[in-house]
Motif scaffolding. Structure first.
Motif, short mmCIF file in Angstrom:
data_model
loop_
_atom_site.label_atom_id
_atom_site.label_comp_id
_atom_site.label_asym_id
_atom_site.label_seq_id
_atom_site.Cartn_x
_atom_site.Cartn_y
_atom_site.Cartn_z
N VAL A 399 -13.29 1.50 -3.98
CA VAL A 399 -13.02 3.18 -3.75
C VAL A 399 -11.97 3.20 -2.86
O VAL A 399 -11.19 2.32 -2.23
N ARG A 400 -11.13 4.24 -3.43
CA ARG A 400 -9.97 4.24 -2.56
C ARG A 400 -9.74 5.77 -1.97
O ARG A 400 -10.51 6.67 -2.49
N PRO A 401 -9.16 5.99 -0.85
CA PRO A 401 -8.83 4.96 -0.13
C PRO A 401 -9.84 4.35 0.57
O PRO A 401 -11.05 4.91 0.82
N GLY A 439 -15.10 8.43 -17.45
CA GLY A 439 -13.71 7.71 -17.25
C GLY A 439 -13.73 6.67 -16.27
O GLY A 439 -14.68 6.69 -15.38
N GLU A 440 -12.96 5.85 -16.05
CA GLU A 440 -13.06 4.53 -15.21
C GLU A 440 -12.85 5.09 -13.76
O GLU A 440 -13.30 4.73 -12.73
N ASN A 441 -11.75 6.21 -13.57
CA ASN A 441 -11.69 6.68 -12.32
C ASN A 441 -12.41 8.03 -12.13
O ASN A 441 -12.24 8.99 -12.62
N TYR A 442 -13.19 8.06 -10.89
CA TYR A 442 -13.96 9.28 -10.74
C TYR A 442 -13.61 9.64 -9.29
O TYR A 442 -13.63 9.12 -8.43
C1 LIG Z 1 -7.47 4.58 -12.78
O1 LIG Z 1 -6.96 4.14 -11.29
C2 LIG Z 1 -6.07 2.94 -11.34
C3 LIG Z 1 -5.56 2.70 -10.00
O2 LIG Z 1 -4.85 3.92 -9.46
C4 LIG Z 1 -5.13 3.30 -12.53
O3 LIG Z 1 -4.19 2.37 -12.48
C5 LIG Z 1 -5.39 3.87 -13.92
O4 LIG Z 1 -4.53 4.05 -14.86
C6 LIG Z 1 -6.49 4.91 -13.56
N1 LIG Z 1 -7.04 5.19 -14.98
C7 LIG Z 1 -7.06 6.24 -15.62
C8 LIG Z 1 -7.68 6.52 -17.00
O5 LIG Z 1 -6.44 7.30 -15.19
#
Ligand SMILES: *[C@@H]1O[C@H](CO)[C@@H](O)[C@H](O)[C@H]1NC(C)=O
Ligand SMILES: *[C@@H]1O[C@H](CO)[C@@H](O)[C@H](O)[C@H]1NC(C)=O
Ligand SMILES: *[C@@H]1O[C@H](CO)[C@@H](O)[C@H](O)[C@H]1NC(C)=O
Ligand SMILES: *[C@@H]1O[C@H](CO)[C@@H](O)[C@H](O)[C@H]1NC(C)=O
Ligand SMILES: CC(=O)N[C@H]1CO[C@H](CO)[C@@H](O)[C@@H]1O
Length: 537
Positions: A399-401, A439-442
Motif C-alpha cells: 500500500v502507498r503511501p 489492474g495491479e494498481n488500485y
Molecule cells: C503500478 O504502480 C507501480 C509503482 O508506482 C508502477 O511502477 C507501475 O507501473 C504501476 N502499474 C500500472 C499498470 O500503472
C-alpha cells in the motif's frame, strides 16, 4: 671340351652370305657377314684365313674395339669369361705358297650390348698383319611377345611371338602358366583369364623364352601420407599392380545412400585438399588385355564438429511440471562430446546424452546451447530459449503511501506476482466482490472510513490463478474524531448531573423521615436499606 656341345642352344643364322674378300693371298674371310642371335644364347662366328707359305702365325685374335691396337676379346673386360676361340691348326701348301686356317669365335650368354662388328686378325713372324674388313655384324635381340586382341571374340586373345630373328624361320613353343602347349607357331589364342600367364620360347632352346604376359595381379593400394587423414590435408591414393602389358588403372568411389559414385582414370587419386565428404570405399581396378583385378580401400576423413544444432522436443513453450529434451547434433568424426550451457553457465551432464528436463519449473527458464567437441575442434550451437509457463505465484501486496491512512486521503494498493505469461490482476474487497478497476494498481481517492477493511488481489494467467493474502486498510477519521469525544464528554457531564440530582433528592427525603418518627422501630417492609452505590459515588 667339345665346343659343339657347349654351344647347345646356339642360335646363329646366316642372313646374307658373301663377306668382302680381303687380299686374295693373305686375307681373312667370313662365311657369313650378318648374324642374328637371341639374348642368352651362344653364338659362333667363323672365319677362314690365309697367309704366305713359310710364315708362322704369332698371334690370332678376334676384336671389336680398338684402342690404338685392336683389343683381343679375351682381354676385353666386357667379355670376360664369355669368350672362347676354337681354331684349327693351319695347313700349308708349298704349291700354292700359302697356308690356310679357320678360327671360330664363341661368345656365350649374349646380351644386346654384344651387338657389334667382329673382326679377326693374325700377325705373322715377318710382321704381317692380316685382318678381314668389314667384319661380321652381330645383332643380339630379345624375343618379344606381342599381344593382339582378336576382334571377333572378346573372350579370346591372340598372342604373337615375335623376335628380330624371325626371318630365320624360328619355331616357337607356347607355355600357359608354365605348361607346354601342344600348339607350335608364331601365334596362339588363349581364353582371357585373370590367372593366365603365357610365354613363348624358341623350340629346342627353351631357356630362350619371352617374358610372360599376364593379367594384373591383385593391386596394392598405398595412402600418402600414411596415418590419420585429417580434413583439409592433401592425400594421394596410389594403386600398383604387376602386369604385362602394363595395367591401366581406374579409381572409383563406391556409391552410398548419400553420395554418388564417380570414376577417375589413372594410377593415382589425389585429394587436394581432402574433404569430409570424401570418406568412403574406393576401388582401384587394374586392367590389361588379359584381365582385370581390383582392390578396395576405405578412407575415413577425420574432422572437427560442423553444423552443431540444439533442438528442443517438444518445441515451443513448456508448462511447469512438463518435460523437455534438448538434443544436440553435430557432424564430426569421431563423434563429438557435448557440453551444455544454460545462460552461458556450463551444466553438469553426460557428454553424449541429450539434456533432459523432467518436471520443469520456472527456474529452468533460460537460454540453452550446446558445444560439440572432439580432438579436431569444437563448435557451439545455436541458442534455444526455453520458456516455462507457470501459474502466478502468491502475489505480494503493498500500500502507498505507507503509514496511517487518513480519511479523505488517497491510497494505492499494488499487487505483484511472478507469473509467465504476465498475470492479469483483479482487486477484491473481502465479502465485497471485485472493485471496479482492473489492474495491479488500485487507487482509492478521498477514502472514507467505510472503505476501510480487508482487500486482496487475484493474479491470473492462462496457466492458473492465485490470491494474495488479505490486506487491512485502517482508515482514521479526522474531523469526526473530535465530535465523538465532545459527545462522550457531554453524556458524562449529563450523567454526573443526573446522579448528583438523585443523590440530593434522596438526602432530602431521608432527612425529612428522620424528623417525623424518632426512637421507633424502623419500617423494614417499606424502607430500602442504604444504597451502597451512592456511597461509592
Ligand atoms: C503500478 O504502480 C507501480 C509503482 O508506482 C508502477 O511502477 C507501475 O507501473 C504501476 N502499474 C500500472 C499498470 O500503472
Ligand atoms: C600427391 O601427388 C602429387 C602429384 O603426384 C604430388 O605433387 C603431391 O606432392 C603428392 N602429395 C602427397 C601428400 O603425397
Ligand atoms: C481466490 O478468490 C476468489 C474470489 O474470492 C475465489 O473464487 C477463488 O477460489 C480464490 N482462489 C484461490 C486459489 O484461493
Ligand atoms: C486503527 O488505527 C488506530 C490508530 O492508529 C488504532 O488505534 C486502531 O486500533 C486501529 N484499528 C485496527 C482494527 O487495527
Ligand atoms: C475532494 C473531495 O472529493 N472531497 C469529498 C470527499 O467526500 C466527502 C463526503 O462524501 C465530500 O463531502 C467531499 O467533498
Amino acid at each position: 671340351m667339345n665346343l659343339r656341345t657347349a654351344a647347345r642352344g646356339f642360335v646363329a643364322f646366316l642372313l646374307s652370305v658373301p663377306a668382302l674378300q680381303g687380299n686374295p693371298d693373305r686375307a681373312v674371310t667370313y662365311p657369313s657377314s650378318n648374324i642374328c642371335a637371341l639374348s642368352g644364347s651362344t653364338v659362333e662366328i667363323r672365319c677362314n684365313y690365309k697367309y704366305p707359305y713359310a710364315n708362322t702365325v704369332e698371334k690370332k685374335l678376334w676384336f671389336t674395339n680398338i684402342h690404338n691396337e685392336p683389343v683381343d676379346l679375351k682381354d676385353d673386360t666386357d667379355y670376360t669369361g664369355r669368350v672362347e676361340y676354337s681354331c684349327v691348326e693351319p695347313s700349308c701348301s708349298r704349291r700354292y705358297s700359302s697356308c690356310t686356317g679357320t678360327c671360330t669365335l664363341i661368345i656365350k650368354d649374349l646380351t644386346q650390348s654384344d651387338s657389334a662388328e667382329y673382326k679377326f686378325r693374325i700377325t705373322t713372324n715377318y710382321g704381317g698383319k692380316y685382318s678381314g674388313v668389314p667384319g661380321v655384324k652381330l645383332s643380339v635381340t630379345d624375343i618379344q611377345l606381342k599381344v593382339v586382341i582378336r576382334p571377333s571374340n572378346i573372350n579370346t586373345v591372340q598372342l604373337e611371338c615375335h623376335s628380330m630373328c624371325d626371318k630365320t624361320g624360328l619355331t616357337y613353343n607356347w607355355y600357359m602358366n608354365g605348361v607346354l602347349q601342344p600348339h607350335h607357331g608364331r601365334f596362339h589364342g588363349f581364353h582371357i583369364n585373370s590367372d593366365l600367364s603365357a610365354s613363348c620360347a624358341i623350340e629346342g632352346s627353351n631357356h630362350l623364352s619371352s617374358p610372360s604376359v599376364y593379367a594384373p595381379e591383385t593391386p596394392s593400394v598405398g595412402v600418402t601420407p600414411p596415418g590419420v587423414i585429417k580434413e583439409g590435408s592433401s592425400v594421394n591414393l596410389t594403386c600398383t599392380s604387376e602386369a604385362n602389358p602394363v595395367a591401366k588403372y581406374t579409381w572409383s568411389k563406391v556409391p552410398t545412400g548419400h553420395s554418388p559414385g564417380h570414376t577417375v582414370q589413372g594410377q593415382q587419386l589425389s585429394f587436394h585438399p581432402i574433404q569430409s565428404s570424401d570418406s568412403g570405399q574406393y576401388l582401384c581396378q587394374a586392367k590389361n588385355d588379359l584381365g582385370t583385378k581390383s582392390s578396395p580401400i576405405s578412407i575415413d576423413v577425420k574432422y572437427g564438429p560442423k553444423r552443431t544444432f540444439v533442438r528442443p522436443s517438444p518445441p515451443g513453450e513448456i508448462k511447469e511440471g512438463g518435460s523437455v529434451t534438448l538434443s544436440c547434433s553435430s557432424e564430426a568424426n569421431p563423434a563429438a562430446d557435448y557440453t551444455w550451457f544454460k545462460d552461458n553457465q556450463p551444466l553438469h551432464w553426460e557428454p553424449r546424452r541429450p539434456y533432459t528436463l523432467d518436471s520443469v519449473s520456472s527456474k529452468d527458464r533460460g537460454t540453452y546451447r550446446c558445444q560439440a567437441e572432439n580432438q579436431y575442434g569444437y563448435l557451439g550451437s545455436n541458442s534455444v530459449f526455453i520458456d516455462v509457463l507457470y501459474a502466478p505465484k502468491t502475489p505480494s501486496v503493498s500500500v502507498r503511501p505507507p503509514g496511517e491512512i487518513k480519511e479523505g486521503g488517497s491510497v494505492t494498493l499494488s499487487c505483484s506476482s511472478d507469473a509467465n505469461p504476465a498475470a492479469d490482476y483483479t482487486w477484491f474487497r473481502e465479502h465485497g466482490g471485485s472493485v471496479e478497476e482492473l489492474g495491479e494498481n488500485y487507487t482509492i481517492s478521498n477514502i472514507t472510513t467505510e472503505l476501510g477493511g480487508n482487500y486482496y488481489c487475484e493474479a491470473r494467467n492462462a496457466v492458473g490463478l492465485q490470491n494474495s493474502t488479505l490486506m487491512f486498510l485502517n482508515v482514521t477519521a479526522t474531523s469526526s474524531v473530535t465530535a465523538t469525544t465532545v459527545a462522550r464528554g457531554t453524556v458524562a457531564v449529563l450523567l454526573a448531573t443526573i446522579l448528583l440530582l438523585i443523590f440530593l433528592w434522596m438526602r432530602r427525603k431521608r432527612a425529612s423521615r428522620n424528623a417525623r418518627g424518632q426512637g421507633g422501630r424502623p419500617d423494614t417492609g417499606e424502607e430500602s436499606p442504604p444504597c451502597p452505590v451512592y456511597d461509592n459515588l
